[in-house]
Design a protein around this motif. Structure first.
Motif, PDB file in Angstrom:
ATOM      1  N   GLY A 588       0.805  -1.209   0.000  1.00  0.00           N
ATOM      2  CA  GLY A 588       0.000   0.000   0.000  1.00  0.00           C
ATOM      3  C   GLY A 588       0.841   1.263   0.000  1.00  0.00           C
ATOM      4  N   GLU A 589       1.831   1.357  -0.896  1.00  0.00           N
ATOM      5  CA  GLU A 589       2.676   2.531  -0.944  1.00  0.00           C
ATOM      6  C   GLU A 589       3.123   2.820  -2.377  1.00  0.00           C
ATOM      7  OE1 GLU A 589       6.135   1.916   1.421  1.00  0.00           O
ATOM      8  OE2 GLU A 589       7.170   0.797  -0.157  1.00  0.00           O
ATOM      9  N   LEU A 590       3.499   4.066  -2.597  1.00  0.00           N
ATOM     10  CA  LEU A 590       4.099   4.523  -3.852  1.00  0.00           C
ATOM     11  C   LEU A 590       5.529   4.957  -3.567  1.00  0.00           C
ATOM     12  CD1 LEU A 590       1.263   6.794  -5.307  1.00  0.00           C
ATOM     13  CD2 LEU A 590       2.148   4.724  -6.402  1.00  0.00           C
ATOM     14  N   ARG A 591       6.436   4.623  -4.477  1.00  0.00           N
ATOM     15  CA  ARG A 591       7.802   5.151  -4.441  1.00  0.00           C
ATOM     16  C   ARG A 591       7.988   5.942  -5.732  1.00  0.00           C
ATOM     17  NH1 ARG A 591      12.223   0.845  -3.444  1.00  0.00           N
ATOM     18  NH2 ARG A 591      13.423   2.759  -3.103  1.00  0.00           N
ATOM     19  N   LEU A 592       8.276   7.234  -5.598  1.00  0.00           N
ATOM     20  CA  LEU A 592       8.326   8.132  -6.743  1.00  0.00           C
ATOM     21  C   LEU A 592       9.643   8.882  -6.814  1.00  0.00           C
ATOM     22  CD1 LEU A 592       5.339   8.759  -5.069  1.00  0.00           C
ATOM     23  CD2 LEU A 592       4.803   9.435  -7.410  1.00  0.00           C
ATOM     24  N   ALA A 593      10.102   9.141  -8.045  1.00  0.00           N
ATOM     25  CA  ALA A 593      11.264   9.989  -8.298  1.00  0.00           C
ATOM     26  C   ALA A 593      10.938  10.867  -9.501  1.00  0.00           C
ATOM     27  CB  ALA A 593      12.507   9.151  -8.553  1.00  0.00           C
ATOM     28  N   ASN A 594      11.469  12.100  -9.489  1.00  0.00           N
ATOM     29  CA  ASN A 594      11.100  13.088 -10.485  1.00  0.00           C
ATOM     30  C   ASN A 594      12.341  13.667 -11.147  1.00  0.00           C
ATOM     31  OD1 ASN A 594       9.699  14.930 -12.019  1.00  0.00           O
ATOM     32  ND2 ASN A 594       9.284  16.351 -10.354  1.00  0.00           N
ATOM     33  N   ALA A 595      12.264  13.840 -12.479  1.00  0.00           N
ATOM     34  CA  ALA A 595      13.352  14.469 -13.226  1.00  0.00           C
ATOM     35  C   ALA A 595      12.786  15.675 -13.966  1.00  0.00           C
ATOM     36  CB  ALA A 595      13.985  13.474 -14.200  1.00  0.00           C
ATOM     37  N   GLY A 596      12.593  16.776 -13.243  1.00  0.00           N
ATOM     38  CA  GLY A 596      12.150  18.020 -13.855  1.00  0.00           C
ATOM     39  C   GLY A 596      10.721  18.035 -14.329  1.00  0.00           C
ATOM     40  N   HIS A 597       9.914  17.067 -13.914  1.00  0.00           N
ATOM     41  CA  HIS A 597       8.544  16.956 -14.397  1.00  0.00           C
ATOM     42  C   HIS A 597       7.591  17.650 -13.428  1.00  0.00           C
ATOM     43  CE1 HIS A 597       6.160  14.878 -17.481  1.00  0.00           C
ATOM     44  NE2 HIS A 597       5.209  14.790 -16.570  1.00  0.00           N
ATOM     45  N   ILE A 598       6.376  17.985 -13.923  1.00  0.00           N
ATOM     46  CA  ILE A 598       5.370  18.544 -13.023  1.00  0.00           C
ATOM     47  C   ILE A 598       4.927  17.461 -12.050  1.00  0.00           C
ATOM     48  CG2 ILE A 598       4.589  20.230 -14.736  1.00  0.00           C
ATOM     49  CD1 ILE A 598       2.169  18.446 -15.246  1.00  0.00           C
ATOM     50  N   PRO A 599       4.556  17.822 -10.831  1.00  0.00           N
ATOM     51  CA  PRO A 599       4.215  16.809  -9.821  1.00  0.00           C
ATOM     52  C   PRO A 599       2.898  16.116 -10.153  1.00  0.00           C
ATOM     53  CG  PRO A 599       3.771  19.007  -8.990  1.00  0.00           C
ATOM     54  CD  PRO A 599       4.474  19.193 -10.297  1.00  0.00           C
ATOM     55  N   PRO A 600       2.720  14.886  -9.656  1.00  0.00           N
ATOM     56  CA  PRO A 600       1.459  14.174  -9.851  1.00  0.00           C
ATOM     57  C   PRO A 600       0.413  14.625  -8.838  1.00  0.00           C
ATOM     58  CG  PRO A 600       2.976  12.787  -8.651  1.00  0.00           C
ATOM     59  CD  PRO A 600       3.719  14.054  -8.967  1.00  0.00           C
ATOM     60  N   LEU A 612      -1.356  17.904  -4.734  1.00  0.00           N
ATOM     61  CA  LEU A 612      -0.124  17.666  -5.471  1.00  0.00           C
ATOM     62  C   LEU A 612       0.874  16.984  -4.548  1.00  0.00           C
ATOM     63  CD1 LEU A 612       0.314  21.083  -7.334  1.00  0.00           C
ATOM     64  CD2 LEU A 612      -0.341  18.905  -8.357  1.00  0.00           C
ATOM     65  N   ILE A 613       1.487  15.906  -5.015  1.00  0.00           N
ATOM     66  CA  ILE A 613       2.490  15.206  -4.209  1.00  0.00           C
ATOM     67  C   ILE A 613       3.795  15.986  -4.274  1.00  0.00           C
ATOM     68  CG2 ILE A 613       3.782  13.074  -3.925  1.00  0.00           C
ATOM     69  CD1 ILE A 613       1.496  11.570  -5.151  1.00  0.00           C
ATOM     70  N   GLU A 614       4.289  16.382  -3.132  1.00  0.00           N
ATOM     71  CA  GLU A 614       5.535  17.144  -3.081  1.00  0.00           C
ATOM     72  C   GLU A 614       6.721  16.214  -3.300  1.00  0.00           C
ATOM     73  OE1 GLU A 614       5.870  19.423   0.430  1.00  0.00           O
ATOM     74  OE2 GLU A 614       3.997  20.529   0.131  1.00  0.00           O
ATOM     75  N   LEU A 615       7.477  16.492  -4.359  1.00  0.00           N
ATOM     76  CA  LEU A 615       8.637  15.683  -4.725  1.00  0.00           C
ATOM     77  C   LEU A 615       9.831  16.586  -4.942  1.00  0.00           C
ATOM     78  CD1 LEU A 615       7.063  13.342  -7.450  1.00  0.00           C
ATOM     79  CD2 LEU A 615       7.507  12.767  -5.076  1.00  0.00           C
ATOM     80  N   PRO A 616      11.024  16.089  -4.674  1.00  0.00           N
ATOM     81  CA  PRO A 616      12.202  16.826  -5.120  1.00  0.00           C
ATOM     82  C   PRO A 616      12.150  16.966  -6.645  1.00  0.00           C
ATOM     83  CG  PRO A 616      12.795  15.107  -3.552  1.00  0.00           C
ATOM     84  CD  PRO A 616      11.364  14.877  -3.903  1.00  0.00           C
ATOM     85  N   THR A 617      12.293  18.192  -7.115  1.00  0.00           N
ATOM     86  CA  THR A 617      12.069  18.433  -8.544  1.00  0.00           C
ATOM     87  C   THR A 617      13.070  17.699  -9.407  1.00  0.00           C
ATOM     88  OG1 THR A 617      11.179  20.609  -8.026  1.00  0.00           O
ATOM     89  CG2 THR A 617      11.841  20.206 -10.302  1.00  0.00           C
ATOM     90  N   GLY A 618      14.334  17.769  -9.067  1.00  0.00           N
ATOM     91  CA  GLY A 618      15.341  17.149  -9.910  1.00  0.00           C
ATOM     92  C   GLY A 618      15.522  17.933 -11.202  1.00  0.00           C
ATOM     93  N   ALA A 619      16.560  17.578 -11.951  1.00  0.00           N
ATOM     94  CA  ALA A 619      16.841  18.243 -13.222  1.00  0.00           C
ATOM     95  C   ALA A 619      16.326  17.369 -14.366  1.00  0.00           C
ATOM     96  CB  ALA A 619      18.340  18.486 -13.362  1.00  0.00           C
ATOM     97  N   PRO A 620      16.027  17.964 -15.510  1.00  0.00           N
ATOM     98  CA  PRO A 620      15.581  17.158 -16.653  1.00  0.00           C
ATOM     99  C   PRO A 620      16.630  16.139 -17.075  1.00  0.00           C
ATOM    100  CG  PRO A 620      15.094  19.481 -17.024  1.00  0.00           C
ATOM    101  CD  PRO A 620      15.962  19.411 -15.798  1.00  0.00           C
ATOM    102  N   ILE A 621      16.157  15.078 -17.670  1.00  0.00           N
ATOM    103  CA  ILE A 621      17.051  14.058 -18.212  1.00  0.00           C
ATOM    104  C   ILE A 621      17.890  14.684 -19.320  1.00  0.00           C
ATOM    105  CG2 ILE A 621      17.135  11.860 -19.424  1.00  0.00           C
ATOM    106  CD1 ILE A 621      16.222  11.632 -16.533  1.00  0.00           C
ATOM    107  N   GLY A 622      19.191  14.453 -19.260  1.00  0.00           N
ATOM    108  CA  GLY A 622      20.093  15.009 -20.250  1.00  0.00           C
ATOM    109  C   GLY A 622      20.937  16.144 -19.732  1.00  0.00           C
TER     110      GLY A 622
END
Length: 832
Positions: A588-600, A612-622
């Motif tokens: 019953g859990e989600l594990r999420l990582a973000n690469a410059g994308h808008i939050p889910p 909105l799920i607060e995530l570390p924004t991260g940088a875009p891929i590349g």
């Protein structure tokens, strides 16, 4: 509508029904207006008609026109000039010119004079005009009539035969008939186009604007017959009657035969007629060019081409195209042959509805033999003219239609075949037919048809090429976007993809869902920056890489790290954002990582709220050199996860926070199904003006898997554990009420445990059963080598286990984990 400036008791005459007079101050001619439909019934009867013909509107509408407009046997123009009104004065009725117009024998404007007896009044001297109405509506004839005495009295116009203007005539007049003049001051084109549909039934504003443009350009008279409304008419008075023209041609022929000079009036008439004919055809081609090619939609263009020529140029128009064009495919170079299939894509005609449908239905494909004029047209690329289809030719054409007799539809008609070609390639052809009573196609029609076909062929080719390229783009995009099942372990999934523009259907947005060990599911949404094929190609590479690394069960942050490294190796021309989530329905859990994308967005089932799920924004891929972090988010059964690309929430000139707020609000809206929930979001955000980017949307309802649907066992690395594993599986399936699956599941679980016990190194073997939408069986061990199918020989002791699993399982597979590997299979649950 009241057509006519009428007074109840006009001066100079009694108050009878025929008491209709012109208004000398306003300079208007009061008219009776009658419209006749294709069945010969009156569909419009003005108040002026009621007064002139002494019949109320209620009694006139729906009655046969000949009953209300009686005809008689004297043709205007053959009367005795010694009588004040000619010999027609002895007859009631409006004359055979109107009779021919009423029964459809005349397809051109006609006019005449008559002496009409009406109740309670003297005989009325009547002028009448009949104009065929050409258009999509049911009406076919417009009849105008006026009291000739009123014209003479108010305008000072003399008796028939006098060639003078009266002193009371308006300053702006144009001669339109011997001894008569009418007002010709033109109103504004916009006003006339707006009012014309009110006067001529079943006419659109667009059609009226076209007619008005012709009126203003060609100088046709405008009869003003009320204080505000005017009707454009195209009388035949500027050209002599057919009988007179025939007589002049005969005189010219006799003069030529005798060697005498051709009379000047005949020569001038021929020149005028030729000029008028050429101008008419140029106007027609110009009009057709404006009516076809209004879009790049192939189906719509086909209909426009067919309808543009009916009924003005022809009575029947059948359009055929190569079958490959209709299918959106390419076709071989070279001239068509007898094996080329031609698809009938459109058929327009003026015959009674349904007459052609059963014999030559739209959608039929057929070849044409070499001896037919159709084959000659398509192979030569030149028009083919058949002045009249003889019975012999009609029989030859009809022989191509099995069990259908087409001869009654074509025999006796004039036929013109015109090729539809572009860039020296024949795309199709049109079959044009005229009714037997209509003038046959001539050489000028052949030239006109060839020019028409050339313009139509180019428009069709543009639409074809656009459709072909659009289909290729859609095929490419569809091949790059995965087909995700609506149901995966512990969750329901729905997706949407919207291209940014009609001309750029290929983009870099994508979504995906990947099955992971332990009944988990990886959910992915990504967006390669930019548009077009380059972005789509980059997207395809990144999506494939994500699927591969997800199959290795990499943690979300590590997966994005590896994806960033890959993008660096592929080049620095593109950047991409990516959101990667792993859903564990058992924990019953989600594990999420973000690469410059808008939050889910997470919609909670408990209270219906969204956030909105607060995530570390991260940088875009590349970008490279930037760390990625993952977070854990607990979820409850029924919660919904919404992931999308920024094209859905971002609009130029608007704060993206507004779009994110709208996303949260629309995602929380109650919906009957996942598809309805996606549609609600698209309606709220996807239809806003200014959206130019692609949109990828993925929604997952996290149903979860209860602990009572999961069974686990730890087995020692001992072959004696295999019988224990088989017994445990059978017993658990009986407890779950699935005895029908026990035999197959027990056998396959035993094979997987046998392999695991044989290849495990140190850790115990783990066996898990999960009852969800399917029955999932997983076996884990600490060996990293994945098993592979192989063919077992007669004497081989190994290699048969996976063959059994592959044969009996609904689906099976193997994947590496951090500590070893997992081998699994699924069985379909029996229907209850």
């Amino acid at each position: 509508m009241d057509h006519g400036t009428e007074r109840d008791t006009p001066p100079g005459r009694g108050a009878g029904p025929g008491a209709v007079r012109a208004d000398p101050v306003a300079g208007r001619v009061p008219l009776a207006v009658v419209v006749v439909d294709r069945d010969g019934l009156v569909s419009h009867w003005s108040r002026g008609a009621r007064r002139l013909f002494a019949l109320p509107k209620e009694e006139a509408i729906g009655r046969p026109a000949p009953d209300l407009l009686p005809v008689s046997g004297v043709l205007p123009g053959t009367e005795d000039a010694g009588d004040d009104h000619g010999s027609w004065a002895a007859y009631d009725g409006l004359g055979p010119g109107l009779e021919s117009s009423l029964d459809g024998r005349l397809s051109y404007p006609a006019a005449g004079r008559a002496r009409l007896t009406v109740p309670d009044d003297d005989r009325v001297d009547v002028l009448w005009w009949a104009y065929p109405l050409v258009g999509p509506g049911p009406e076919r004839l417009l009849v105008l009539a006026a009291d000739a005495d009123a014209l003479r009295g108010d305008y000072g116009i003399g008796e028939p035969g006098e060639d003078r203007y009266g002193s009371a005539a308006p300053a702006t007049v144009e001669r339109i008939a011997p001894g008569f003049a009418l007002h010709t001051d033109f109103p504004g084109a916009d006003e006339l186009a707006r009012r014309l549909p009110e006067i001529l039934p079943s006419m659109s504003v667009g059609e009226s604007a076209r007619i008005v443009a012709q009126v203003l350009e060609l100088g046709y008279p405008v009869l003003e017959f009320s204080q505000n409304d005017r009707v454009p008419v195209t009388p035949d008075w500027g050209v002599p009657r057919r009988a007179e023209r025939r007589a002049r041609r005969e005189r010219a022929a006799r003069a030529l035969a005798a060697g005498d000079p051709v009379p000047d009036d005949v020569r001038e008439e021929a020149e005028d007629l030729e000029y008028a004919a050429v101008r008419e055809r140029l106007e027609f081609l110009n009009e057709v060019s404006g009516r076809i090619g209004t879009s790049l939609d192939l189906s719509r263009t086909i209909v426009e081409v067919s309808r543009a020529v009916v009924p003005r140029f022809t009575d029947v128009a059948g359009t055929y195209l190569r079958e490959q064009i209709v299918a959106g495919e390419g076709f071989p170079d070279g001239v068509p042959d007898t094996t080329t299939m031609w698809h009938r894509v459109a058929l327009e005609h003026t015959d009674e509805p349904g007459r052609w449908d059963d014999v030559v239905p739209v959608g039929e494909a057929m070849p044409f033999p070499a001896h037919t004029p159709f084959f000659q047209c398509m192979t030569s690329g030149e028009p083919v003219l058949v002045p009249r289809i003889t019975e012999e030719m009609g029989h030859a054409i009809a022989s191509q239609f099995e069990k259908r007799d087409i001869r009654p539809l074509i025999t006796g008609r004039s036929m013109l075949l015109v090729p539809l070609k572009a860039r020296h390639v024949v795309l199709g052809f049109m079959i044009l037919l005229r009714h037997p009573e209509r003038a046959v196609f001539n050489d000028m029609d052949r030239v006109t048809g060839a020019e028409l076909a050339a313009r139509a062929g180019l428009v069709l080719d543009n639409a074809r090429m656009y459709t072909y390229q659009e289909n290729m783009a859609e095929t490419l995009q569809d091949s790059m976007l995965p087909h995700i099942p609506a149901r995966m372990a512990g969750c329901d999934i729905a997706t949407r993809y919207l291209p940014g523009t009609l001309l750029g259907r290929v983009g870099g947005d994508w979504f995906d869902a990947v099955k992971l060990p332990g009944a988990r599911t990886a959910l992915v949404v990504g967006d390669v920056m930019g548009h077009g094929l380059n972005s789509a190609a980059m997207m395809g590479q990144l999506r494939t890489a994500v699927q591969t690394m997800a199959g290795l069960d990499l943690p979300p942050a590590q997966l994005l790290r590896n994806l960033d490294d890959l993008a660096q190796r592929l080049g620095d021309t593109h950047l991409a954002t990516c959101l990667y989530a792993v859903y564990d329905p058992i924990a019953g859990e989600l594990r999420l990582a973000n690469a410059g994308h808008i939050p889910p967005v997470l919609v909670r089932a408990a209270d219906g709220g969204s956030e909105l799920i607060e995530l570390p924004t991260g940088a875009p891929i590349g970008v490279g050199g930037v760390p990625f972090e993952a977070v854990r988010v607990p979820v409850a059964p029924g919660d919904r996860l919404v992931m999308c690309t920024d094209g859905l929430v971002e609009v130029r000139g608007e704060d993206i926070g507004t779009g994110l707020a709208t996303l949260c609000e629309s995602a929380a809206h109650p919906a009957a199904s996942m598809d309805d929930a996606c549609d609600t979001i698209i309606r709220a955000l996807g239809t806003r003006g200014g959206r130019k980017d692609d949109v990828a949307l993925l929604m997952a309802r996290l149903s979860g898997i209860g602990t009572d649907a999961v069974a686990e066992w730890r087995l020692a690395r001992d072959p004696a554990e295999v019988p224990r594993a088989r017994a445990a599986v059978r017993e658990q399936l009986h407890d779950w009420g699935l005895p029908k699956l026990a035999d197959a599941a027990e056998l396959m679980a035993g094979e997987l445990v046998t392999n695991a016990v044989r290849h495990a190194h140190a850790r115990p073997v783990e066996l898990r059963l999960v009852r969800a939408d399917t029955l999932l069986c997983e076996v884990d061990d600490d060996d990293h080598d994945l098993p592979a199918l192989r063919t077992a020989g007669p004497t081989d002791e190994a290699g048969r286990g996976l063959r059994v699993v592959s044969t009996l399982a609904r689906e099976w597979g193997a994947s590496r984990t951090k500590t070893g590997k997992t081998v699994w299979f699924e069985l379909t649950l029996p229907r209850r």
